[in-house]
Write a protein that holds these residues in place. Sequence first.
Motif, PDB file in Angstrom:
ATOM      1  N   THR A  94      -1.050  21.382  -2.818  1.00  0.00           N
ATOM      2  CA  THR A  94      -2.296  21.960  -3.346  1.00  0.00           C
ATOM      3  C   THR A  94      -3.040  20.950  -4.225  1.00  0.00           C
ATOM      4  O   THR A  94      -4.168  21.192  -4.623  1.00  0.00           O
ATOM      5  CB  THR A  94      -2.051  23.251  -4.168  1.00  0.00           C
ATOM      6  N   ARG A  95      -2.392  19.810  -4.520  1.00  0.00           N
ATOM      7  CA  ARG A  95      -3.075  18.774  -5.291  1.00  0.00           C
ATOM      8  C   ARG A  95      -3.564  17.642  -4.390  1.00  0.00           C
ATOM      9  O   ARG A  95      -3.779  16.517  -4.851  1.00  0.00           O
ATOM     10  CB  ARG A  95      -2.141  18.223  -6.374  1.00  0.00           C
ATOM     11  N   LEU A  96      -3.729  17.945  -3.104  1.00  0.00           N
ATOM     12  CA  LEU A  96      -4.136  16.912  -2.147  1.00  0.00           C
ATOM     13  C   LEU A  96      -5.443  16.225  -2.551  1.00  0.00           C
ATOM     14  O   LEU A  96      -5.617  15.023  -2.330  1.00  0.00           O
ATOM     15  CB  LEU A  96      -4.265  17.516  -0.735  1.00  0.00           C
ATOM     16  N   MET A  97      -6.364  16.997  -3.157  1.00  0.00           N
ATOM     17  CA  MET A  97      -7.633  16.383  -3.564  1.00  0.00           C
ATOM     18  C   MET A  97      -7.398  15.225  -4.531  1.00  0.00           C
ATOM     19  O   MET A  97      -7.959  14.149  -4.375  1.00  0.00           O
ATOM     20  CB  MET A  97      -8.552  17.416  -4.228  1.00  0.00           C
ATOM     21  N   ASP A  98      -6.523  15.462  -5.537  1.00  0.00           N
ATOM     22  CA  ASP A  98      -6.244  14.397  -6.508  1.00  0.00           C
ATOM     23  C   ASP A  98      -5.597  13.202  -5.826  1.00  0.00           C
ATOM     24  O   ASP A  98      -5.916  12.050  -6.119  1.00  0.00           O
ATOM     25  CB  ASP A  98      -5.295  14.921  -7.591  1.00  0.00           C
ATOM     26  N   ILE A  99      -4.678  13.499  -4.919  1.00  0.00           N
ATOM     27  CA  ILE A  99      -3.958  12.425  -4.223  1.00  0.00           C
ATOM     28  C   ILE A  99      -4.949  11.588  -3.414  1.00  0.00           C
ATOM     29  O   ILE A  99      -4.921  10.349  -3.448  1.00  0.00           O
ATOM     30  CB  ILE A  99      -2.861  13.034  -3.317  1.00  0.00           C
ATOM     31  N   LEU A 100      -5.850  12.269  -2.723  1.00  0.00           N
ATOM     32  CA  LEU A 100      -6.825  11.542  -1.897  1.00  0.00           C
ATOM     33  C   LEU A 100      -7.802  10.751  -2.765  1.00  0.00           C
ATOM     34  O   LEU A 100      -8.161   9.620  -2.451  1.00  0.00           O
ATOM     35  CB  LEU A 100      -7.586  12.524  -0.993  1.00  0.00           C
ATOM     36  N   ILE A 101      -8.248  11.366  -3.865  1.00  0.00           N
ATOM     37  CA  ILE A 101      -9.201  10.673  -4.743  1.00  0.00           C
ATOM     38  C   ILE A 101      -8.578   9.392  -5.278  1.00  0.00           C
ATOM     39  O   ILE A 101      -9.185   8.317  -5.248  1.00  0.00           O
ATOM     40  CB  ILE A 101      -9.634  11.592  -5.918  1.00  0.00           C
ATOM     41  N   GLU A 102      -7.330   9.486  -5.739  1.00  0.00           N
ATOM     42  CA  GLU A 102      -6.704   8.288  -6.319  1.00  0.00           C
ATOM     43  C   GLU A 102      -6.437   7.223  -5.263  1.00  0.00           C
ATOM     44  O   GLU A 102      -6.550   6.026  -5.531  1.00  0.00           O
ATOM     45  CB  GLU A 102      -5.424   8.680  -7.073  1.00  0.00           C
ATOM     46  N   THR A 103      -6.109   7.666  -4.060  1.00  0.00           N
ATOM     47  CA  THR A 103      -5.882   6.701  -2.978  1.00  0.00           C
ATOM     48  C   THR A 103      -7.199   6.020  -2.600  1.00  0.00           C
ATOM     49  O   THR A 103      -7.263   4.798  -2.450  1.00  0.00           O
ATOM     50  CB  THR A 103      -5.281   7.408  -1.745  1.00  0.00           C
ATOM     51  N   VAL A 154       2.030   8.490   5.135  1.00  0.00           N
ATOM     52  CA  VAL A 154       2.919   8.677   3.970  1.00  0.00           C
ATOM     53  C   VAL A 154       2.693  10.054   3.364  1.00  0.00           C
ATOM     54  O   VAL A 154       3.644  10.797   3.085  1.00  0.00           O
ATOM     55  CB  VAL A 154       2.649   7.577   2.906  1.00  0.00           C
ATOM     56  N   MET A 155       1.424  10.416   3.180  1.00  0.00           N
ATOM     57  CA  MET A 155       1.110  11.715   2.571  1.00  0.00           C
ATOM     58  C   MET A 155       1.665  12.859   3.411  1.00  0.00           C
ATOM     59  O   MET A 155       2.256  13.800   2.886  1.00  0.00           O
ATOM     60  CB  MET A 155      -0.404  11.890   2.448  1.00  0.00           C
ATOM     61  N   SER A 156       1.442  12.780   4.728  1.00  0.00           N
ATOM     62  CA  SER A 156       1.832  13.917   5.562  1.00  0.00           C
ATOM     63  C   SER A 156       3.356  14.093   5.533  1.00  0.00           C
ATOM     64  O   SER A 156       3.843  15.217   5.490  1.00  0.00           O
ATOM     65  CB  SER A 156       1.301  13.756   6.989  1.00  0.00           C
ATOM     66  N   VAL A 157       4.092  12.985   5.519  1.00  0.00           N
ATOM     67  CA  VAL A 157       5.549  13.098   5.463  1.00  0.00           C
ATOM     68  C   VAL A 157       5.990  13.672   4.122  1.00  0.00           C
ATOM     69  O   VAL A 157       6.743  14.646   4.055  1.00  0.00           O
ATOM     70  CB  VAL A 157       6.207  11.719   5.704  1.00  0.00           C
ATOM     71  N   MET A 158       5.449  13.084   3.027  1.00  0.00           N
ATOM     72  CA  MET A 158       5.920  13.509   1.706  1.00  0.00           C
ATOM     73  C   MET A 158       5.462  14.919   1.331  1.00  0.00           C
ATOM     74  O   MET A 158       6.151  15.622   0.596  1.00  0.00           O
ATOM     75  CB  MET A 158       5.435  12.512   0.636  1.00  0.00           C
ATOM     76  N   ILE A 193       1.499   7.804  -6.058  1.00  0.00           N
ATOM     77  CA  ILE A 193       0.447   8.804  -6.305  1.00  0.00           C
ATOM     78  C   ILE A 193       0.938  10.193  -5.912  1.00  0.00           C
ATOM     79  O   ILE A 193       0.775  11.164  -6.648  1.00  0.00           O
ATOM     80  CB  ILE A 193      -0.845   8.436  -5.530  1.00  0.00           C
ATOM     81  N   VAL A 194       1.561  10.294  -4.747  1.00  0.00           N
ATOM     82  CA  VAL A 194       2.038  11.609  -4.292  1.00  0.00           C
ATOM     83  C   VAL A 194       3.097  12.138  -5.253  1.00  0.00           C
ATOM     84  O   VAL A 194       3.118  13.323  -5.592  1.00  0.00           O
ATOM     85  CB  VAL A 194       2.591  11.528  -2.852  1.00  0.00           C
ATOM     86  N   GLU A 195       3.965  11.243  -5.730  1.00  0.00           N
ATOM     87  CA  GLU A 195       5.011  11.680  -6.656  1.00  0.00           C
ATOM     88  C   GLU A 195       4.432  12.105  -8.007  1.00  0.00           C
ATOM     89  O   GLU A 195       4.911  13.050  -8.634  1.00  0.00           O
ATOM     90  CB  GLU A 195       6.053  10.576  -6.846  1.00  0.00           C
ATOM     91  N   LYS A 196       3.369  11.416  -8.413  1.00  0.00           N
ATOM     92  CA  LYS A 196       2.712  11.777  -9.660  1.00  0.00           C
ATOM     93  C   LYS A 196       2.278  13.250  -9.633  1.00  0.00           C
ATOM     94  O   LYS A 196       2.274  13.938 -10.649  1.00  0.00           O
ATOM     95  CB  LYS A 196       1.494  10.864  -9.842  1.00  0.00           C
ATOM     96  N   MET A 252       0.830  -1.214   0.000  1.00  0.00           N
ATOM     97  CA  MET A 252       0.000   0.000   0.000  1.00  0.00           C
ATOM     98  C   MET A 252       0.859   1.257   0.000  1.00  0.00           C
ATOM     99  O   MET A 252       0.627   2.187  -0.768  1.00  0.00           O
ATOM    100  CB  MET A 252      -0.910   0.004   1.219  1.00  0.00           C
ATOM    101  N   LYS A 253       1.908   1.243   0.849  1.00  0.00           N
ATOM    102  CA  LYS A 253       2.726   2.449   0.973  1.00  0.00           C
ATOM    103  C   LYS A 253       3.326   2.861  -0.365  1.00  0.00           C
ATOM    104  O   LYS A 253       3.380   4.041  -0.690  1.00  0.00           O
ATOM    105  CB  LYS A 253       3.855   2.205   1.984  1.00  0.00           C
ATOM    106  N   ASP A 254       3.774   1.877  -1.136  1.00  0.00           N
ATOM    107  CA  ASP A 254       4.409   2.194  -2.411  1.00  0.00           C
ATOM    108  C   ASP A 254       3.436   2.857  -3.369  1.00  0.00           C
ATOM    109  O   ASP A 254       3.779   3.818  -4.058  1.00  0.00           O
ATOM    110  CB  ASP A 254       4.986   0.913  -3.045  1.00  0.00           C
TER     111      ASP A 254
END
Lengths: 182, 602
Positions: B17-26, B40-44, B8-11, B1-3
């Motif tokens: 400011t793209r947190l919405m996209d990151i959350l939607i894809e997750t 993972v998100m909060s660190v990255m 997604i975050v790297e994408k 899962m972490k990978d």
Amino acid sequence: MSKPVIATTSLAGCFGCHMSILDIDERILQLIELVEFNKSPVDDIKTFTKPVDIGIIEGGCCNSENVEVLKSFRKNCKILISLGECAIMGGLPALRNGIPIEECLHEAYIGGPTVGLNKMGIMPNDDELPMLLDKVYPCHEIVKIDYFLPGCPPRADLIWDALVALITGDPMKLPYEVVKFD
Amino acid sequence: MKDTVKQIVEKYSKDKTRLMDILIETQEAFGFISSEAIEVMSVMLNMSKVDVEQTISFYHFFSTKPRGEYAIYLNDSAVAHMFGRQAVKEAFEKETGIRFGEVTPDGKIGLFNTACIGMNDQEPAAIINNKVFTRLTPYRVGEIIRCIRSGCKVDELINESYGDGKNQLPSLRAMVSSNIRRKGMILSDDYVYGTVTSEVLPKMSPEAVIAEIKHSHIRGRGGAGFPTGLKWEFCRRSKGEKHYVICNADEGEPGTFKDRVILTEKPELVFEGMAIAGYAIGGDEGILYLRYEYRYMKEYLEQVLDEMRNKNLLGKNIAGIEGFDFDIRIQFGAGAYVCGEESALLESLEGKRGEPRDKPPFPVEKGYLNQPTIINNVETFATAVRIVQNGGEWFTQFGTEDSTGTKILSISGDCMFPGVYEVNWGFNVNDMLNMVGAYDVQAVQVGGPSGTLIGPDEFNRTLGYSDLSTGGSMIVFGKQRNLLSDVVLNFMEFFIEESCGSCSTCRNMTQVMANKLKKILKGKGVVKDLEDLRSWSKVLQASRCGLGQTAGNPIISSLKNFRHLYEEFIQKEKDFDEGFDLVAAVQDSCKYVGRVPNFHHH
């Protein structure tokens, strides 16, 4: 004209509002010149003995006894005042309102960390005990309330001014400091 | 899962400011957003976990608990109820063995309620893993659940025919129907997209474009009606590093679905309008903020954008105009009505909770990422293309003096032909009812729950900014409907659910008013309750945004126009009754401690 009669009670409250009534200090002497107390913890009269002009309610309703007392106040008093946060909004006791009653009772008598002595897991269920309500109700959701004095507790001066205004019929002074809350 | 989360975050270039996209894809990858993923998100992203969590908790399509391999969201709008939602809901519960709000023990199916999904003309409807299922029946529910149990993919569940028009395209393949009943300048097929960009724009300066828009007197089609030309001019004049064009496609007003139809049938017109706006205000970036309910259009709309890029209608030096660069990306929401409010939309675009901002500053000065931004409705952009094509003067011949042009209405409820109608402003309600085949009408909700509920004696009123203003939602209620319990209460519960909670007025007064209405419906109301509802609702005016300010409208307007319905429930002989029921209130505690309630004790 005979002296106005006052009754007070504390329902689901901490008696802090009553302490605030006592905080009018030496004016209490002036007060007993102006009014007569009936049912109240102040004079320890347990039941209404005559019709009352002003009933002062501290605390909201958390059990069936609170409801009974509040209704008897409504029946016996011409004017009812909700005194303080708990009477007006439920206050601190109403923090349980988001939690199901079963969970509250379980925490209090079975699961809580300080329950050690209740090894048999007994729930208080004697017929003599008041029955808990599903949530804590503010007084105006049970009976009609005429006036609301906010605060936790309301300041002694506010209580004093309100009573004087009610008794004399003069308008109450409400300076900014009295009506701002943050 | 972490990978996967890391990828997604790297994408999104670790851009918070793209947190919405990151959350939607997750959410889509795992069916929920786990605490590990949040970590993972909060660190990255270099954010606190709480900042990530508060965005998650704001949107109802995000969840920190598994929502099931097949997450079924059944629309809860008033019109869905009118067309048999209750039976469909019961069928879902019976077939799955769980209640709404739960997930089956094997983690396969989850059942959830959701606010209006923009399908009011084809209810009851549900979304299952981003695909829309319309006109559900208990029988169909049985089929769907059996298919899921036998391992079908979501696409395979759609075994009925596809909807009309472009819904049949391979990139859409939707059961949704566009139901276009009447066409005007926007929905007409006589405009070849790209014409204005390639033939008209090269001969016009940005200022000239704004002048034509101003001359047309077009006002915003989202409902608030701000003059579009002025908005564009203010934005052009505002100084900033970059200017942005945002298209508000978050149509969440229950009963509105015209933006879905425009984006299905005429997406090129909307995108062209955005590019023209970009040219006018001097911006090179456009964002379509699309509600998550319309996620099924993602692939289709992205193909349209690609096609337009290939034709140089988007991209660099568009139509050969030196320096006219403009491109568009699609940003999805995640289920929050308040994000239709423009400043809340901006917050959401920046990856935050969609809470409205204080104004001023207005978005034209400080909008997206604090830069000058225009935000217009889908329909406004589409209309702008026709204005620039034919001139502002031409446009004013349609509609009325204060409401120029056409308006696309979403009409649903008790009528023979629900769907989308493009009409000239200046139509009255009676005309509309005749047009849609509605007879024996008790009431019409104009402009959705935040609008007005009117009765037959007002059906001669005119649609337009000076009389009956509407963003396009018109819901017809026949004589057989119980307006208070089926409509007004449903609308109030909608506002309670959708309040962002920021202003105490909106957070609390909606609850207080709905409770009072429930009490009245129980027969416990007194005359004073009606007066309380009317006077207390004024408190809502102190709310920061339109949602809060209009959240009392279902009660206020029904009380004004249908007072007799309330009075039928009112106890005339009492002057006070709070409806408190001691017997009911002690029931649970007595049961739990094991005692028989005793009411004669004291």
